[in-house]
Design an enzyme around this catalytic site. Structure first.
Site, PDB file in Angstrom:
ATOM      1  CG  ASN A  30       9.391   5.493  -2.188  1.00 38.56           C
ATOM      2  OD1 ASN A  30      10.091   5.932  -1.564  1.00 38.56           O
ATOM      3  ND2 ASN A  30       8.548   6.631  -2.684  1.00 38.56           N
ATOM      4  CB  SER A  81       4.868  -4.551  -4.681  1.00 37.85           C
ATOM      5  OG  SER A  81       3.612  -4.952  -4.967  1.00 37.85           O
ATOM      6  N   GLY A  82       4.678  -6.750  -6.395  1.00 39.79           N
ATOM      7  CA  GLY A  82       4.136  -7.063  -7.619  1.00 39.79           C
ATOM      8  C   GLY A  82       4.471  -6.589  -8.975  1.00 39.79           C
ATOM      9  CG  HIS A  83       1.755  -2.171  -8.079  1.00 35.02           C
ATOM     10  ND1 HIS A  83       1.736  -1.254  -8.291  1.00 35.02           N
ATOM     11  CD2 HIS A  83       1.899  -2.422  -6.422  1.00 35.02           C
ATOM     12  CE1 HIS A  83       1.980  -0.406  -7.611  1.00 35.02           C
ATOM     13  NE2 HIS A  83       2.235  -1.325  -6.272  1.00 35.02           N
ATOM     14  CB  THR A 128      -7.953 -19.209  -0.946  1.00 32.58           C
ATOM     15  OG1 THR A 128      -9.154 -19.396   0.166  1.00 32.58           O
ATOM     16  CG2 THR A 128      -8.148 -19.766  -2.117  1.00 32.58           C
ATOM     17  CB  THR A 149       0.629  -1.712   1.897  1.00 31.44           C
ATOM     18  OG1 THR A 149       1.288  -0.259   0.955  1.00 31.44           O
ATOM     19  CG2 THR A 149       0.632  -1.016   3.022  1.00 31.44           C
ATOM     20  CD  GLN A 157      10.097   1.855  -6.446  1.00 31.73           C
ATOM     21  OE1 GLN A 157      10.873   2.219  -7.224  1.00 31.73           O
ATOM     22  NE2 GLN A 157       9.075   2.689  -5.985  1.00 31.73           N
ATOM     23  CB  CYS A 200       1.475   7.812  -1.001  1.00 30.61           C
ATOM     24  SG  CYS A 200       2.097   5.736  -1.866  1.00 30.61           S
TER      25      CYS A 200
HETATM   26  C1  LIG Z   1       4.747   1.166  -3.960  1.00 32.09           C
HETATM   27  C2  LIG Z   1       6.210   0.604  -2.178  1.00 32.09           C
HETATM   28  C3  LIG Z   1       5.747   0.289  -1.501  1.00 32.09           C
HETATM   29  C4  LIG Z   1       3.940   0.051  -1.752  1.00 32.09           C
HETATM   30  O1  LIG Z   1       3.377  -0.999  -2.561  1.00 32.09           O
HETATM   31  P1  LIG Z   1       2.043  -1.638  -2.935  1.00 32.09           P
HETATM   32  O2  LIG Z   1       2.228  -2.949  -3.109  1.00 32.09           O
HETATM   33  O3  LIG Z   1       2.096  -0.836  -3.536  1.00 32.09           O
HETATM   34  O4  LIG Z   1       1.357  -1.627  -1.687  1.00 32.09           O
HETATM   35  C5  LIG Z   1       6.212  -0.011  -0.766  1.00 32.09           C
HETATM   36  N1  LIG Z   1       7.411   0.849  -0.352  1.00 32.09           N
HETATM   37  C6  LIG Z   1       8.189   1.377  -1.529  1.00 32.09           C
HETATM   38  C7  LIG Z   1       9.722   1.183  -1.039  1.00 32.09           C
HETATM   39  C8  LIG Z   1       6.888   1.474  -2.576  1.00 32.09           C
HETATM   40  O5  LIG Z   1       7.964   1.988  -3.182  1.00 32.09           O
END
Ligand SMILES: *Cc1c(COP(=O)(O)O)cnc(C)c1O
EC number: 2.8.1.7
Length: 400
Positions: free
Chosen positions: A150, A198-200, A236, A72, A178, A324
């Site tokens: 996604n 994004s890491g997760h 930081t 995000t 994605q 979301c």
């Molecule tokens: C999950 C997702 C995000 C947001 O990533 P976060 O690390 O959860 O903020 C943005 N774009 C897409 C396409 C996603 O699948």
């Protein structure tokens, strides 16, 4: 009961090797990489290695990687940066099927004097490049389009889009949250100016991400303060997160080729078997241009939420729409933009796999889904009555 986790487009399990890599940076190595002393300064080297690992996954140079807190933030920072760099231009192009991290930023910008074009998609979730071409003008500052969706896994023709964007001199940002780790990417031969990850979503922890900024692209930071990240993102450094993202990126690159083959095979078996065993269902999205790990299937005449609750009893995790927007009765904005009929719109389920998904887990889903759908349909008063179903849906929405 063990969990069968098929919701990897929402978030992923942290790889044990990532946990192991992070641990020392939560315990012994707690210094600040900006410090003058060796104790803190030594962390600079670890952060550099992580930056190289992330750059390698994207085919980028390490100087082009900016660590962020999440996808995000990457999306927000890229959009802001593109607009601040060209204050005279007031037009943005995006699509109707973006993640809220892009869509809601664009909606806010509309209240601040920007004009936004939301490109439509067809029944298969694909864009019309002529519509893009017609929308591009000399006033277009930014085109922000996702690499892969996604919800459906549909992959957009990013380089064909980029070619047109570059011809008109706009900045091209791609939300690739994605796509990263699921398909090969190479920024060296790409038209992309900025790319969010994004890491997760790739087996690193939550709270870390990265933004690729092509060398030469004028950038203005979203977070202003210290000189971290070469002045592109103050604050930081999240050292444990950065180390984890680096390790996760290394693993994604290492596993990429085998993961694509394996997940495609498992996904296709799941999808084809469900389509064969269950009447009145269809795949949503573009099955020829699609992420290897994702299938989104619409089951007519029943509610996706009811399917999810039934799956939950077996420890099976899937999703209807995006995390979301879940919790609301609104059908997914992505499926709605595709123009799906009401009967399918409400009964769509996304299964998203990862490299930990096993044959046995897929077998279990194949075993339980037909009876779940059959039971719910038997309870559905509208099973063979599309008009009645439509009317009930409209009433539900009207009474929210
Ligand atoms: C999950 C997702 C995000 C947001 O990533 P976060 O690390 O959860 O903020 C943005 N774009 C897409 C396409 C996603 O699948």
């Amino acid at each position: 009961m063990s969990v069968i986790y098929l919701d990897n487009n929402a978030t992923t399990k942290v790889d044990p090797a990532v946990v192991e890599a992070i641990m020392p940076y939560l315990t012994d190595y707690y210094g600040n990489p900006s410090s003058m002393h060796t104790f803190g300064g030594q962390l600079g080297k670890a952060v550099r290695t992580a930056r190289e690992q992330v750059a390698a996954l994207l085919g980028a140079d390490e100087s082009e990687i900016v660590f962020t807190s999440c996808g995000t933030e990457g999306d927000n920072a890229a959009i802001r940066a593109a607009l601040l760099a060209q204050p005279e231009k007031r037009h943005i192009i995006t699509t109707q099927v973006e993640h809220p991290a892009v869509l809601n930023v664009c909606k806010q910008l509309e209240t601040q004097g920007y004009t936004v074009t939301y490109l439509s998609v067809n029944r298969h979730g694909q864009l019309d490049l002529d519509e893009l071409e017609a929308a591009l003008t000399g006033n277009t500052a930014l085109v922000t389009i996702m690499y892969a969706n996604n919800e459906t896994g549909t992959i957009f023709p990013i380089e064909e889009i980029g070619k047109r964007v570059k011809e008109r001199g706009a900045i091209f940002h791609v939300d690739a949250v994605q796509a990263v780790g699921k398909i090969p990417l190479n920024m060296k031969t790409s038209t992309i100016d900025m790319l969010t990850m994004s890491g997760h979503k790739i087996h690193a922890p939550k709270g870390i991400g990265a933004l690729y900024v092509r060398r030469g692209v004028r950038f203005r930071p979203l977070l202003i303060g210290g000189h971290q990240e070469r002045g592109r993102r103050a604050g930081t450094e999240n050292v444990p997160g950065i180390i984890g993202l680096g390790k996760a990126a290394e693993l994604e690159l290492q596993h990429l080729e085998t993961a694509i083959k394996r997940e495609t095979r498992l996904r296709d078996r799941l999808e084809q078997t469900l389509l064969a065993k269950i009447p009145d269902c269809e795949v949503n999205g573009d099955i020829t241009q699609r992420l290897p790990n994702t299938t989104n299937i619409g089951f007519k005449y029943i509610e996706g939420e009811a399917i999810l609750l039934s799956l939950n009893k077996y420890g099976i995790c899937a999703s209807s729409g995006s995390a979301c927007t879940s919790g609301s009765l609104e059908p997914s904005h992505v499926l709605r933009a595709m123009g799906l009929p009401y009967t399918t719109l409400h009964g769509s389920i996304r299964f998203s796999l990862c490299r930990y998904t096993t044959e046995a887990q897929i077998d279990r889903v194949i075993e339980v889904m037909p009876e779940i759908v059959e039971r719910l349909r038997a309870l559905s008063p509208f099973k063979n009555d599309e008009a009645g179903w439509l009317q009930a849906q409209e009433q539900t929405l009207a009474h929210r």
